[in-house]
Design a protein around this motif. Structure first.
Motif, PDB file in Angstrom:
ATOM      1  N   ALA A   1       0.848  -1.191   0.000  1.00 17.76           N
ATOM      2  CA  ALA A   1       0.000   0.000   0.000  1.00 17.76           C
ATOM      3  C   ALA A   1       0.882   1.239   0.000  1.00 17.76           C
ATOM      4  CB  ALA A   1      -0.920   0.000   1.218  1.00 17.76           C
ATOM      5  N   THR A   2       0.665   2.135  -0.947  1.00 15.74           N
ATOM      6  CA  THR A   2       1.405   3.395  -1.019  1.00 15.74           C
ATOM      7  C   THR A   2       0.550   4.511  -0.429  1.00 15.74           C
ATOM      8  OG1 THR A   2       2.533   2.654  -3.018  1.00 15.74           O
ATOM      9  CG2 THR A   2       2.582   5.012  -2.549  1.00 15.74           C
ATOM     10  N   VAL A   3       1.059   5.169   0.609  1.00 18.00           N
ATOM     11  CA  VAL A   3       0.319   6.227   1.307  1.00 18.00           C
ATOM     12  C   VAL A   3       0.890   7.573   0.892  1.00 18.00           C
ATOM     13  CG1 VAL A   3      -0.367   7.140   3.556  1.00 18.00           C
ATOM     14  CG2 VAL A   3      -0.097   4.666   3.236  1.00 18.00           C
ATOM     15  N   LEU A   4       0.006   8.473   0.423  1.00 11.67           N
ATOM     16  CA  LEU A   4       0.394   9.829   0.020  1.00 11.67           C
ATOM     17  C   LEU A   4      -0.445  10.857   0.765  1.00 11.67           C
ATOM     18  CD1 LEU A   4       0.760   9.337  -3.856  1.00 11.67           C
ATOM     19  CD2 LEU A   4       2.592   9.462  -2.141  1.00 11.67           C
ATOM     20  N   PRO A   5       0.101  12.051   1.094  1.00 14.00           N
ATOM     21  CA  PRO A   5       1.492  12.434   0.803  1.00 14.00           C
ATOM     22  C   PRO A   5       2.470  11.718   1.711  1.00 14.00           C
ATOM     23  CG  PRO A   5       0.447  14.131   2.096  1.00 14.00           C
ATOM     24  CD  PRO A   5      -0.642  13.150   1.776  1.00 14.00           C
ATOM     25  N   GLU A   6       3.743  11.766   1.383  1.00 15.57           N
ATOM     26  CA  GLU A   6       4.745  11.046   2.156  1.00 15.57           C
ATOM     27  C   GLU A   6       4.906  11.596   3.566  1.00 15.57           C
ATOM     28  OE1 GLU A   6       8.330  10.931  -0.050  1.00 15.57           O
ATOM     29  OE2 GLU A   6       7.557   9.512  -1.556  1.00 15.57           O
TER      30      GLU A   6
ATOM     31  N   THR B   1      -8.716  -5.039   1.676  1.00 20.79           N
ATOM     32  CA  THR B   1      -8.730  -3.579   1.809  1.00 20.79           C
ATOM     33  C   THR B   1      -7.560  -3.120   2.668  1.00 20.79           C
ATOM     34  OG1 THR B   1     -11.143  -3.561   1.637  1.00 20.79           O
ATOM     35  CG2 THR B   1     -10.086  -1.580   2.537  1.00 20.79           C
ATOM     36  N   ALA B   2      -6.879  -2.040   2.230  1.00 17.03           N
ATOM     37  CA  ALA B   2      -5.831  -1.387   3.001  1.00 17.03           C
ATOM     38  C   ALA B   2      -6.361  -0.037   3.460  1.00 17.03           C
ATOM     39  CB  ALA B   2      -4.568  -1.206   2.169  1.00 17.03           C
ATOM     40  N   SER B   3      -6.188   0.282   4.755  1.00 10.93           N
ATOM     41  CA  SER B   3      -6.704   1.531   5.318  1.00 10.93           C
ATOM     42  C   SER B   3      -5.575   2.280   6.008  1.00 10.93           C
ATOM     43  CB  SER B   3      -7.823   1.249   6.330  1.00 10.93           C
ATOM     44  OG  SER B   3      -8.868   0.497   5.739  1.00 10.93           O
ATOM     45  N   ALA B   4      -5.579   3.628   5.833  1.00 12.00           N
ATOM     46  CA  ALA B   4      -4.598   4.483   6.504  1.00 12.00           C
ATOM     47  C   ALA B   4      -5.161   5.889   6.579  1.00 12.00           C
ATOM     48  CB  ALA B   4      -3.263   4.484   5.768  1.00 12.00           C
ATOM     49  N   GLY B   5      -5.203   6.461   7.783  1.00  9.00           N
ATOM     50  CA  GLY B   5      -5.636   7.854   7.951  1.00  9.00           C
ATOM     51  C   GLY B   5      -7.019   8.117   7.425  1.00  9.00           C
ATOM     52  N   GLY B   6      -7.932   7.125   7.546  1.00  5.23           N
ATOM     53  CA  GLY B   6      -9.301   7.314   7.073  1.00  5.23           C
ATOM     54  C   GLY B   6      -9.497   7.094   5.599  1.00  5.23           C
ATOM     55  N   ARG B   7      -8.435   6.771   4.876  1.00  8.11           N
ATOM     56  CA  ARG B   7      -8.525   6.474   3.441  1.00  8.11           C
ATOM     57  C   ARG B   7      -8.387   4.972   3.215  1.00  8.11           C
ATOM     58  NH1 ARG B   7     -10.336  10.980   0.573  1.00  8.11           N
ATOM     59  NH2 ARG B   7      -9.312  12.867   1.385  1.00  8.11           N
ATOM     60  N   THR B   8      -9.012   4.475   2.154  1.00  5.46           N
ATOM     61  CA  THR B   8      -8.939   3.039   1.865  1.00  5.46           C
ATOM     62  C   THR B   8      -8.671   2.816   0.378  1.00  5.46           C
ATOM     63  OG1 THR B   8     -11.323   2.838   1.452  1.00  5.46           O
ATOM     64  CG2 THR B   8     -10.550   2.462   3.729  1.00  5.46           C
ATOM     65  N   ALA B   9      -8.126   1.640   0.101  1.00  2.23           N
ATOM     66  CA  ALA B   9      -7.977   1.141  -1.275  1.00  2.23           C
ATOM     67  C   ALA B   9      -8.213  -0.361  -1.229  1.00  2.23           C
ATOM     68  CB  ALA B   9      -6.595   1.451  -1.833  1.00  2.23           C
ATOM     69  N   SER B  10      -8.842  -0.899  -2.272  1.00  2.00           N
ATOM     70  CA  SER B  10      -9.220  -2.321  -2.254  1.00  2.00           C
ATOM     71  C   SER B  10      -8.784  -3.004  -3.537  1.00  2.00           C
ATOM     72  CB  SER B  10     -10.741  -2.479  -2.078  1.00  2.00           C
ATOM     73  OG  SER B  10     -11.174  -1.910  -0.863  1.00  2.00           O
ATOM     74  N   VAL B  11      -8.630  -4.328  -3.432  1.00  3.93           N
ATOM     75  CA  VAL B  11      -8.358  -5.165  -4.602  1.00  3.93           C
ATOM     76  C   VAL B  11      -9.189  -6.432  -4.457  1.00  3.93           C
ATOM     77  CG1 VAL B  11      -6.373  -6.281  -3.517  1.00  3.93           C
ATOM     78  CG2 VAL B  11      -6.567  -6.274  -6.007  1.00  3.93           C
ATOM     79  N   ARG B  12      -9.728  -6.885  -5.547  1.00  2.55           N
ATOM     80  CA  ARG B  12     -10.555  -8.089  -5.546  1.00  2.55           C
ATOM     81  C   ARG B  12      -9.681  -9.306  -5.835  1.00  2.55           C
ATOM     82  NH1 ARG B  12     -15.948  -9.135  -9.290  1.00  2.55           N
ATOM     83  NH2 ARG B  12     -16.696 -10.998  -8.192  1.00  2.55           N
ATOM     84  N   VAL B  13      -9.763 -10.308  -4.976  1.00  2.00           N
ATOM     85  CA  VAL B  13      -8.944 -11.515  -5.102  1.00  2.00           C
ATOM     86  C   VAL B  13      -9.840 -12.677  -5.518  1.00  2.00           C
ATOM     87  CG1 VAL B  13      -7.403 -13.107  -3.937  1.00  2.00           C
ATOM     88  CG2 VAL B  13      -7.368 -10.684  -3.323  1.00  2.00           C
ATOM     89  N   SER B  14      -9.493 -13.332  -6.618  1.00  2.00           N
ATOM     90  CA  SER B  14     -10.216 -14.523  -7.077  1.00  2.00           C
ATOM     91  C   SER B  14      -9.362 -15.746  -6.810  1.00  2.00           C
ATOM     92  CB  SER B  14     -10.534 -14.425  -8.576  1.00  2.00           C
ATOM     93  OG  SER B  14     -11.392 -13.331  -8.831  1.00  2.00           O
ATOM     94  N   VAL B  15      -9.932 -16.742  -6.157  1.00  2.00           N
ATOM     95  CA  VAL B  15      -9.233 -17.986  -5.832  1.00  2.00           C
ATOM     96  C   VAL B  15      -9.860 -19.105  -6.642  1.00  2.00           C
ATOM     97  CG1 VAL B  15      -8.624 -19.629  -4.032  1.00  2.00           C
ATOM     98  CG2 VAL B  15      -8.644 -17.177  -3.526  1.00  2.00           C
ATOM     99  N   THR B  16      -9.047 -19.807  -7.395  1.00  2.00           N
ATOM    100  CA  THR B  16      -9.535 -20.900  -8.227  1.00  2.00           C
ATOM    101  C   THR B  16      -8.901 -22.206  -7.790  1.00  2.00           C
ATOM    102  OG1 THR B  16      -7.791 -20.516  -9.844  1.00  2.00           O
ATOM    103  CG2 THR B  16      -9.881 -19.374 -10.197  1.00  2.00           C
ATOM    104  N   VAL B  17      -9.557 -23.295  -8.126  1.00  2.00           N
ATOM    105  CA  VAL B  17      -9.028 -24.629  -7.839  1.00  2.00           C
ATOM    106  C   VAL B  17      -8.063 -25.012  -8.954  1.00  2.00           C
ATOM    107  CG1 VAL B  17      -9.588 -27.052  -7.520  1.00  2.00           C
ATOM    108  CG2 VAL B  17     -11.125 -25.295  -6.634  1.00  2.00           C
ATOM    109  N   PRO B  18      -6.823 -25.423  -8.628  1.00  4.23           N
ATOM    110  CA  PRO B  18      -5.852 -25.781  -9.675  1.00  4.23           C
ATOM    111  C   PRO B  18      -6.371 -26.925 -10.540  1.00  4.23           C
ATOM    112  CG  PRO B  18      -4.802 -25.651  -7.514  1.00  4.23           C
ATOM    113  CD  PRO B  18      -6.283 -25.594  -7.274  1.00  4.23           C
ATOM    114  N   ASP B  19      -5.968 -26.882 -11.811  1.00  5.65           N
ATOM    115  CA  ASP B  19      -6.327 -27.972 -12.718  1.00  5.65           C
ATOM    116  C   ASP B  19      -5.725 -29.283 -12.224  1.00  5.65           C
ATOM    117  OD1 ASP B  19      -6.097 -25.969 -15.737  1.00  5.65           O
ATOM    118  OD2 ASP B  19      -7.792 -26.369 -14.409  1.00  5.65           O
ATOM    119  N   GLU B  20      -6.516 -30.340 -12.262  1.00  7.81           N
ATOM    120  CA  GLU B  20      -6.005 -31.661 -11.903  1.00  7.81           C
ATOM    121  C   GLU B  20      -5.356 -32.289 -13.132  1.00  7.81           C
ATOM    122  OE1 GLU B  20      -8.962 -34.260 -10.403  1.00  7.81           O
ATOM    123  OE2 GLU B  20      -7.588 -35.959 -10.168  1.00  7.81           O
ATOM    124  N   THR B  21      -4.214 -32.892 -12.930  1.00  3.64           N
ATOM    125  CA  THR B  21      -3.508 -33.522 -14.041  1.00  3.64           C
ATOM    126  C   THR B  21      -3.443 -35.027 -13.852  1.00  3.64           C
ATOM    127  OG1 THR B  21      -1.348 -33.255 -12.979  1.00  3.64           O
ATOM    128  CG2 THR B  21      -2.101 -31.477 -14.426  1.00  3.64           C
TER     129      THR B  21
END
Length: 643
Positions: free
Chosen positions: A3-8, A45-65
């Motif tokens: 997470a990059t927080v601005l200003p520095e 979600t990452a939160s700092a100083g009342g601000r947030t940023a989010s990323v959606r994570v998709s988890v899949t089942v590995p292909d069976e071989t």
């Protein structure tokens, strides 16, 4: 995640991490995201100083071989040929040799195995590759299957080769310097009557010879041509020669003569030559006490020939049968009328059994490589085959004796740091290994390398090591290094050979080409506050494919320590006194799952608690500290309260 927080210069830059569904994706206080046991999506979600940023994570089942084993039967390979199964089963480089599988001899068949995604369609065909790299495709067509389970797919080489015959053309011609002789014509090949589809005739004794593969029963029409160094072509003035490819046979022809001899002899008025099994360019090599049958090319079968030998090494009968009496050389000659032909024969002593291979082995020698510390020694040995080889005496040499010196007994002693090539030679056959010598560590003093206590790590496993004083205190500076990245990599060093810090994260490299454990070393250079420099090394054995395939997924992690209290699902609390230390033991099930955890800081100040890679917790000053441990897809969180 980072997470990059601005200003520095923001006042509140502390970042906290949360996950909307930890069973799908769990996030630690450091931003490390671990996929859970079930598939789905979760928002991190990452939160700092009342601000947030989010990323959606998709988890899949590995292909069976599944494993698909190709088994080829009824295949006959010539010397230098290799058999491959190529095709399309979802791999890269489909229908190319690079994407295929090399089939190895196994009993009366050739086999090879590939991993295919379960349910994928499999289409395959056999190809032969000779020593020059030329590829011959099987004519039987594609074989198709479905990778619904691990199974064997049978392949069979089409015996279409039996539908053709070899027609050898023996020709007599007078060539000038730089000229080449060809037979061109029409015998069913593409580009008939073109030099590119013809047969180049090579010098053999007093004639020129070459072979064409022709469909059995096909009519043949051909003529001789000469091609000079500039590429200019001269056609034989005689009319086309004709024959039928009714069987494997030899045809005898001569420049400016239309006659064709179906027995392979050169038509009259041509020179004669001696041929037979093993005769090449007028020379023959035989083993002592063996027989060989020679015959004349260019002479009629009704002509009486006189045979003789000029040496006691060879005896020859009136029919051209030669017997190798003893080691030596001889000139065997035959005369028909006024024509004389000769062949030079060399007889070798077959009581000598030549060495076919030499293989170097020894402690820690793997894949032709050896890593050793300066000043150490290792005994090397050389296996010489066959067992009944006449001269099995082995000589040892080093390309750089100051780096690695080897005695005549195979005892190797490491000198200064560097690399050297060690060679073992027997009867002219050699084997080589590359030796890498690292500097001997300085006295380790009170330095401790904690973590991976068993000395073994599973292929593809991530783990931690910690460098500390014996009393648990930290060094001013710690530098880590490994010889190369073939077996290990530092994760927090950009997947490199070096890293810094009290605790470092590493990953064991994994290869399908290596089954067994292989040894390497991790080196530490630690500097105290007073400037004293200490060094140490930890030897680790890194597992290959077998260790990876034999390890099961982690079902559960259960921590235990004096005073540890479970406060919730995967949540624990440990109360300690300032200045004390405790070790957190982990019970990982099943027992053959990966056992080494990754500890991480989830919250708090490093001045309160230090957590090492072996699970040792040091309490420094009063306060609260959050940490946690993860093994693959299992984790627990621990709150340490220091009083």
């Amino acid at each position: 995640l980072t997470a990059t927080v601005l200003p520095e210069d923001a006042t509140d830059r502390k970042v906290t991490w949360t996950s909307s569904d930890s069973s799908v994706a769990n996030v630690m206080g450091t931003g490390v995201v671990t996929a859970g046991r079930k598939a789905g999506t979760a928002t991190v979600t990452a939160s700092a100083g009342g601000r947030t940023a989010s990323v959606r994570v998709s988890v899949t089942v590995p292909d069976e071989t599944v494993d698909i084993t190709f088994k080829a039967s009824d295949v006959s390979l010539k010397a230098g040929e290799t058999l491959y199964a190529v095709g399309d089963w979802g791999q890269a480089d489909a229908w190319k040799r690079a994407g295929g599988v090399r089939l190895a001899k196994s009993g009366g068949a050739y086999t090879g195995t590939v991993q295919v995604r379960k349910g994928h369609a499999v289409t395959a065909r056999l190809v032969k590759v000779d020593a020059s790299g030329r590829t011959t495709w099987d004519k039987i067509g594609d074989v198709k299957a479905t990778a619904d389970r691990s199974k064997t797919v049978g392949l069979k080489w089409d015996n279409a080769v039996d539908k053709t015959v070899d027609v050898t053309i023996n020709a007599a011609a007078d060539l000038k310097s730089g000229e080449t002789l060809y037979a061109v014509g029409d015998w069913g090949q593409s580009n008939a009557w073109k030099r590119g589809s013809g047969v180049r005739l090579a010098k053999s004794g007093n004639m020129y010879t070459g072979t064409a593969k022709v469909d059995k029963g096909h009519a043949m029409a051909f003529r001789l041509i000469k091609v000079d160094a500039s590429g200019r072509t001269t056609w034989d003035p005689a009319k086309d020669r004709k024959s039928t490819a009714d069987r494997t046979k030899s045809l005898g022809v001569a420049w400016n003569t239309s006659k064709v001899n179906e027995d392979g002899t050169i038509p009259d008025d041509s020179e004669i030559s001696i041929s037979g099994k093993g005769v090449v360019n007028g020379k023959l090599t035989m083993q002592a006490h063996h027989l060989n049958e020679l015959y004349l090319v260019g002479a009629n079968t009704s002509d009486k020939a006189t045979w003789w030998s000029d040496s006691a090494a060879i005896a020859v009968s009136g029919a051209g049968v030669v017997y190798a009496v003893q080691a030596g050389t001889a000139k065997v000659s035959a005369k028909v009328g006024s024509k004389v032909a000769s062949v030079d024969v060399t007889v070798e002593d077959n009581s000598t059994v030549k060495v076919s291979s030499v293989t170097i082995s020894g402690d820690s020698v793997s894949n032709g490589k050896l890593s050793i510390i300066a000043g150490k020694s290792v005994q090397l040995s050389a296996a010489v085959l066959p067992e009944n080889a006449t001269n099995k005496t082995v000589s040892w040499t080093s390309s750089n004796s100051s780096v690695a010196n080897v005695m005549g007994t195979g005892l190797l002693t490491a000198g200064k740091a560097g690399t050297a090539t060690i060679t073992a030679t027997a009867d002219g056959v050699s084997s080589k290994i590359t030796v890498t010598v690292t500097s001997a560590p300085q006295p380790s003093g009170d330095i401790v390398i904690a973590g991976a206590e068993s000395g073994k790590v599973v292929g593809n496993e991530e783990f931690q090591l910690t460098a500390r004083e014996k009393d648990g205190s930290s060094f001013k500076n710690v530098e880590w290094s490994i010889p190369n990245t073939d077996l290990l990599k530092f994760i927090n060093g950009g997947f490199s050979k070096t890293s810094t810090g009290r605790t470092v994260n590493l990953k064991a490299e994994f290869s399908f080409m290596r089954d067994d454990y292989a040894d390497t070393v991790v080196s530490v250079k630690a500097t105290r506050a007073d400037g004293t420099v200490l060094t140490a090394q930890k030897k680790l054995s890194v597992g290959g494919y077998d260790s990876w395939s034999n390890s099961d997924p982690v079902d559960s992690i259960t921590p235990s320590a004096d005073g540890l209290v479970k406060t919730g699902d995967n949540e624990y609390t440990l109360t300690m006194s300032a200045g004390s230390s405790k070790h957190v033991d982990l019970k990982v099930l099943p027992s053959n799952a990966r056992q080494l955890p990754l500890w991480s800081k989830l919250g708090g100040d490093d001045s309160v608690v230090t957590v090492d890679g072996d699970g040792t917790i040091y309490a420094h000053t009063a306060g609260t500290f959050q940490t946690g441990a993860t093994i693959y897809n299992r984790y627990f969180n621990l709150t340490v309260v220091v009083e």
